[in-house]
Every structure is written in C-alpha cells, then in structure tokens.
Design a protein around this motif. Structure first.
Motif, PDB file in Angstrom:
ATOM      1  N   LEU A  47       0.832  -1.188   0.000  1.00  0.00           N
ATOM      2  CA  LEU A  47       0.000   0.000   0.000  1.00  0.00           C
ATOM      3  C   LEU A  47       0.876   1.252   0.000  1.00  0.00           C
ATOM      4  CD1 LEU A  47      -2.910  -0.770   2.514  1.00  0.00           C
ATOM      5  CD2 LEU A  47      -2.923  -0.921   0.017  1.00  0.00           C
ATOM      6  N   ILE A  48       0.495   2.208  -0.837  1.00  0.00           N
ATOM      7  CA  ILE A  48       1.231   3.469  -0.943  1.00  0.00           C
ATOM      8  C   ILE A  48       0.306   4.575  -0.460  1.00  0.00           C
ATOM      9  CG2 ILE A  48       2.454   5.032  -2.490  1.00  0.00           C
ATOM     10  CD1 ILE A  48       2.448   2.455  -4.439  1.00  0.00           C
ATOM     11  N   ASP A  49       0.604   5.130   0.697  1.00  0.00           N
ATOM     12  CA  ASP A  49      -0.204   6.177   1.300  1.00  0.00           C
ATOM     13  C   ASP A  49       0.139   7.504   0.627  1.00  0.00           C
ATOM     14  OD1 ASP A  49      -1.325   8.154   2.955  1.00  0.00           O
ATOM     15  OD2 ASP A  49      -1.062   6.940   4.755  1.00  0.00           O
ATOM     16  N   VAL A  50      -0.851   8.109  -0.047  1.00  0.00           N
ATOM     17  CA  VAL A  50      -0.612   9.340  -0.804  1.00  0.00           C
ATOM     18  C   VAL A  50      -1.138  10.581  -0.080  1.00  0.00           C
ATOM     19  CG1 VAL A  50      -0.575   8.138  -3.021  1.00  0.00           C
ATOM     20  CG2 VAL A  50      -2.739   9.015  -2.140  1.00  0.00           C
ATOM     21  N   ASN A  51      -1.531  10.435   1.166  1.00  0.00           N
ATOM     22  CA  ASN A  51      -2.149  11.555   1.885  1.00  0.00           C
ATOM     23  C   ASN A  51      -1.214  12.744   2.089  1.00  0.00           C
ATOM     24  OD1 ASN A  51      -4.994  10.909   2.695  1.00  0.00           O
ATOM     25  ND2 ASN A  51      -3.985   9.054   3.449  1.00  0.00           N
ATOM     26  N   GLY A  52       0.085  12.527   2.040  1.00  0.00           N
ATOM     27  CA  GLY A  52       1.023  13.611   2.291  1.00  0.00           C
ATOM     28  C   GLY A  52       1.496  14.356   1.061  1.00  0.00           C
ATOM     29  N   LEU A  53       0.835  14.191  -0.064  1.00  0.00           N
ATOM     30  CA  LEU A  53       1.327  14.767  -1.324  1.00  0.00           C
ATOM     31  C   LEU A  53       0.807  16.177  -1.603  1.00  0.00           C
ATOM     32  CD1 LEU A  53       1.236  11.641  -3.692  1.00  0.00           C
ATOM     33  CD2 LEU A  53       3.131  12.540  -2.313  1.00  0.00           C
ATOM     34  N   GLY A  54       0.022  16.732  -0.713  1.00  0.00           N
ATOM     35  CA  GLY A  54      -0.421  18.115  -0.893  1.00  0.00           C
ATOM     36  C   GLY A  54      -1.464  18.317  -1.977  1.00  0.00           C
ATOM     37  N   LEU A  55      -2.166  17.251  -2.349  1.00  0.00           N
ATOM     38  CA  LEU A  55      -3.163  17.345  -3.408  1.00  0.00           C
ATOM     39  C   LEU A  55      -4.558  17.568  -2.822  1.00  0.00           C
ATOM     40  CD1 LEU A  55      -1.892  14.315  -5.536  1.00  0.00           C
ATOM     41  CD2 LEU A  55      -1.455  16.752  -5.957  1.00  0.00           C
ATOM     42  N   ASP A  56      -4.630  18.441  -1.840  1.00  0.00           N
ATOM     43  CA  ASP A  56      -5.880  18.635  -1.110  1.00  0.00           C
ATOM     44  C   ASP A  56      -6.422  20.055  -1.211  1.00  0.00           C
ATOM     45  OD1 ASP A  56      -3.869  19.828   0.328  1.00  0.00           O
ATOM     46  OD2 ASP A  56      -4.393  18.915   2.246  1.00  0.00           O
ATOM     47  N   ARG A  57      -6.134  20.730  -2.323  1.00  0.00           N
ATOM     48  CA  ARG A  57      -6.574  22.118  -2.488  1.00  0.00           C
ATOM     49  C   ARG A  57      -7.561  22.253  -3.643  1.00  0.00           C
ATOM     50  NH1 ARG A  57      -1.184  22.494  -1.021  1.00  0.00           N
ATOM     51  NH2 ARG A  57      -0.466  22.427  -3.178  1.00  0.00           N
ATOM     52  N   ILE A  58      -8.423  23.235  -3.531  1.00  0.00           N
ATOM     53  CA  ILE A  58      -9.350  23.608  -4.596  1.00  0.00           C
ATOM     54  C   ILE A  58      -8.914  24.981  -5.086  1.00  0.00           C
ATOM     55  CG2 ILE A  58     -11.756  24.031  -5.208  1.00  0.00           C
ATOM     56  CD1 ILE A  58     -12.543  22.338  -2.769  1.00  0.00           C
ATOM     57  N   GLU A  59      -8.542  25.091  -6.345  1.00  0.00           N
ATOM     58  CA  GLU A  59      -7.930  26.322  -6.856  1.00  0.00           C
ATOM     59  C   GLU A  59      -8.556  26.742  -8.182  1.00  0.00           C
ATOM     60  OE1 GLU A  59      -3.364  25.798  -5.339  1.00  0.00           O
ATOM     61  OE2 GLU A  59      -4.036  24.457  -6.931  1.00  0.00           O
ATOM     62  N   PRO A  60      -8.670  28.052  -8.419  1.00  0.00           N
ATOM     63  CA  PRO A  60      -9.190  28.517  -9.713  1.00  0.00           C
ATOM     64  C   PRO A  60      -8.191  28.252 -10.831  1.00  0.00           C
ATOM     65  CG  PRO A  60      -8.417  30.364  -8.387  1.00  0.00           C
ATOM     66  CD  PRO A  60      -8.347  29.157  -7.506  1.00  0.00           C
ATOM     67  N   THR A  61      -8.709  28.057 -12.033  1.00  0.00           N
ATOM     68  CA  THR A  61      -7.858  27.869 -13.199  1.00  0.00           C
ATOM     69  C   THR A  61      -7.829  29.162 -14.011  1.00  0.00           C
ATOM     70  OG1 THR A  61      -9.700  27.052 -14.551  1.00  0.00           O
ATOM     71  CG2 THR A  61      -8.434  25.414 -13.294  1.00  0.00           C
ATOM     72  N   PRO A  62      -6.815  29.359 -14.857  1.00  0.00           N
ATOM     73  CA  PRO A  62      -6.712  30.607 -15.630  1.00  0.00           C
ATOM     74  C   PRO A  62      -7.914  30.880 -16.526  1.00  0.00           C
ATOM     75  CG  PRO A  62      -4.631  29.403 -15.678  1.00  0.00           C
ATOM     76  CD  PRO A  62      -5.630  28.494 -15.040  1.00  0.00           C
ATOM     77  N   ASP A  63      -8.617  29.827 -16.965  1.00  0.00           N
ATOM     78  CA  ASP A  63      -9.749  30.041 -17.871  1.00  0.00           C
ATOM     79  C   ASP A  63     -11.080  30.195 -17.141  1.00  0.00           C
ATOM     80  OD1 ASP A  63     -10.088  27.482 -17.000  1.00  0.00           O
ATOM     81  OD2 ASP A  63     -10.265  26.567 -18.987  1.00  0.00           O
ATOM     82  N   GLY A  64     -11.035  30.372 -15.814  1.00  0.00           N
ATOM     83  CA  GLY A  64     -12.262  30.606 -15.068  1.00  0.00           C
ATOM     84  C   GLY A  64     -12.904  29.363 -14.497  1.00  0.00           C
ATOM     85  N   GLY A  65     -12.230  28.218 -14.633  1.00  0.00           N
ATOM     86  CA  GLY A  65     -12.747  26.980 -14.074  1.00  0.00           C
ATOM     87  C   GLY A  65     -12.218  26.737 -12.669  1.00  0.00           C
ATOM     88  N   LEU A  66     -12.192  25.466 -12.275  1.00  0.00           N
ATOM     89  CA  LEU A  66     -11.776  25.103 -10.926  1.00  0.00           C
ATOM     90  C   LEU A  66     -10.992  23.795 -10.992  1.00  0.00           C
ATOM     91  CD1 LEU A  66     -12.477  26.674  -8.309  1.00  0.00           C
ATOM     92  CD2 LEU A  66     -14.213  24.947  -7.854  1.00  0.00           C
TER      93      LEU A  66
END
Length: 318
Positions: A47-66
């Motif tokens: 098992l490879i625990d990926v919880n520490g990879l910092g992929l837990d953000r919601i951010e706007p994209t340059p084209d107005g998306g998310l």
C-alpha cells in the motif's frame, strides 16, 4: 486480511513509480479499499499512502474553471463556496452519497475509482468476472433488480456506484494524472470509464502506476443545477436511478444518469430533446437498453425522474 507492506509517498513521481510495483495500490481515505481488503476481494501486497502529497486544495484555473486536488475530501468539496455557487450539481451529488462520516474521509480520486457495489461482486462464494476474470457472472440469471440496463455485456451487468461521477460527467470534467515516467495526462471524464465488454475487471483507462492528481472543471455554465437520486432508503444507499441535470432558462441543458450502467451515462445528442420533455429525452437516453424482469422498471423510473427534474427546473426559472 492478508499481510501487506506499507509506505508513505514523499512525492507524486515517487508514488507513481512505486505504484508500478506488482500488487501495489494507492490508499488515501480507504473507505472502499479497506472494506474490499477485509473481504479478500482486493488483495494488494503493498500500500502506498498518498495523503502527504499536498493534493488537497481547490484552486481557480486561468480560464475561469476550478481545479480540485485528488485528495480533497468529499465533505470539503461539497461545502466549498465556489462549488456551491458555480457547480451546485456537484455539491448536491456529493451530499446525496454515503454518510457524513464517510464524506469526511473519502477523496475526490477515490470516489471516482470506487468499485461496484454489485452484491455478487461482494460475495466471494459466487463467480464474478470483475473479481476473477473468466469465472462467470452470477448476476446474469440471478436477482438483477439493481443492475445495469445500458452498456452491459455477457460478462458483466454491474453498475457504477458514484454520485459524484454523474455530476462530473454532466459538468464535462477532466481527470488529471501523472504516470511513472513523469508524463501527465488529461482525460475527459467521458473517456475515463470503460464499459465491461469482455474485460469487466478493467473499469477505467488508468494504467498501472498512474496516479490521479486532480480533476479540472471548465468555466461554469450557469442554469439550474439539480441532482435527483432514487434509492431504497433516504440515506447511505446507492442509486437505483439518479439524474444529474443542468437546465437553462430556454429549457436546453445537460443530463447524465447514474444507476443504469457501468459508468455515468450521458448521450449529448439526447439533450437536444430536453425542451420537448421527459419522454423524448428518455427515448434517446435509453435507446438500446437491455432489461431483465427484475430491472425493467428502470426505464419508467428514469422517465419519471427526468420529468420531476424538468418540472422542478421550470418552477425555479418561472
């Protein structure tokens, strides 16, 4: 539960490389994988625990998306102000799924990758081509009330369980991944899931070692966002039929279905009939459906649910 080794990934590239190891599985919330391990359905050796990879953000994209990180928890995604305002369909679909406790743990990527809840898949005493390719499908000829009526095959008639994925399909989301060689991919949600065919054990186009890093939503399209889920009980139950819809003031829009196929079901050509009403849309969405005496009711249930959704949208735009 079988013995396994465990590591905490230190980087996205390192996780993807470790994921190529035979028998390796990524784990984050674990709300589906751990259950399957306990039942001896999934038997990872590492098992490879990926919880520490910092992929837990919601951010706007340059084209107005998310952009939604792969590790954003379902509860956090559903309650995010931007999601509730601009992608209300997604928020409502998430809140219709599982329970509050599970939504606090479950992740965006894990939700997309969850396995079917077909009871025959969960019963290791019965044959299942998803669990053991070539063994047969006990659901075919068995009790099939909850099973697929679209896109099924002689090898599998299971449905995909995710509410979130139905919303993502209607929103034209893109799944972002990283491979072990460092190459990234952007996979339209329309191409992400596979139908069972002769290989029902392969449910997505994800390759060994390929790690989902996030999901990107395009610029908001406005309209009335509705998610209607029909199930046997009011909470913590999977859809018999669900309808995720975005309806514009002129009656046009988008519709995706859950509970009817091995993937979220959307036929863009059918959406042109939305101003004509539920019967016209259903005829196009459900064309080619193959039913059993147990699940034939789903055709009528889809039409009635779509009608309820369109009626609600008209009331909200009146």
């Amino acid at each position: 539960m079988r013995a396994f080794t465990y590591e905490r990934a230190q980087s996205i590239a390192g996780a993807a490389l470790a994921g190529c190891r035979p028998g390796a599985k990524f784990i984050a919330g674990g709300t589906n994988l751990l259950d399957l391990m306990k039942l001896d359905i999934e038997t990872p050796t590492h098992l490879i625990d990926v919880n520490g990879l910092g992929l837990d953000r919601i951010e706007p994209t340059p084209d107005g998306g998310l952009h939604i990180g792969a590790l954003v928890r379902n509860a956090d995604l559903a309650s995010d102000t931007r999601v509730r305002r601009d992608y209300a369909l997604l928020s409502r679909a998430l809140l219709a799924g599982a329970s509050g406790q599970l939504r606090n743990k479950a992740t965006t990527a894990g939700n997309l990758l969850q396995r079917t809840r077909c009871p025959y898949f969960y019963d290791t005493n019965l044959p299942c081509n998803k669990r053991q390719p070539g063994s047969g499908c006990a659901a075919i000829g068995g009790f099939s009330r909850s099973h697929a009526v679209l896109g099924a095959s002689d090898a599998c008639i299971a449905t995909h369980p995710s509410d979130m994925a139905v919303a993502m399909r209607a929103l034209d989301a893109t799944v972002v991944t990283m491979r072990a060689d460092g190459a990234g991919r952007r996979i339209p949600i329309a191409d992400f899931y596979t139908l069972p065919g002769n290989t029902p054990q392969r449910e997505t186009v994800i390759e060994p070692g390929e790690l989902i890093t996030g999901v990107t939503l395009p610029k908001p399209v406005g309209g009335i966002h509705i998610y209607q889920k029909v199930r046997d009980r009011a909470s913590y139950a999977f859809a018999l039929v669900s309808v995720g819809a975005i309806v514009q003031a002129d009656g046009t829009g988008r519709i995706a279905l859950g509970g009817v196929a091995a993937k979220p079901w959307r036929i863009e050509a059918a959406e042109a009939a939305m101003p004509l009403g539920a019967q016209a849309v259903t005829a196009l969405l459900m064309a080619g459906a193959s039913t059993t005496p147990d699940n034939a009711y789903k055709i009528t249930l889809v039409e009635r649910t779509i009608k309820a959704v369109l009626d609600q949208a008209r009331k909200e735009t009146a």
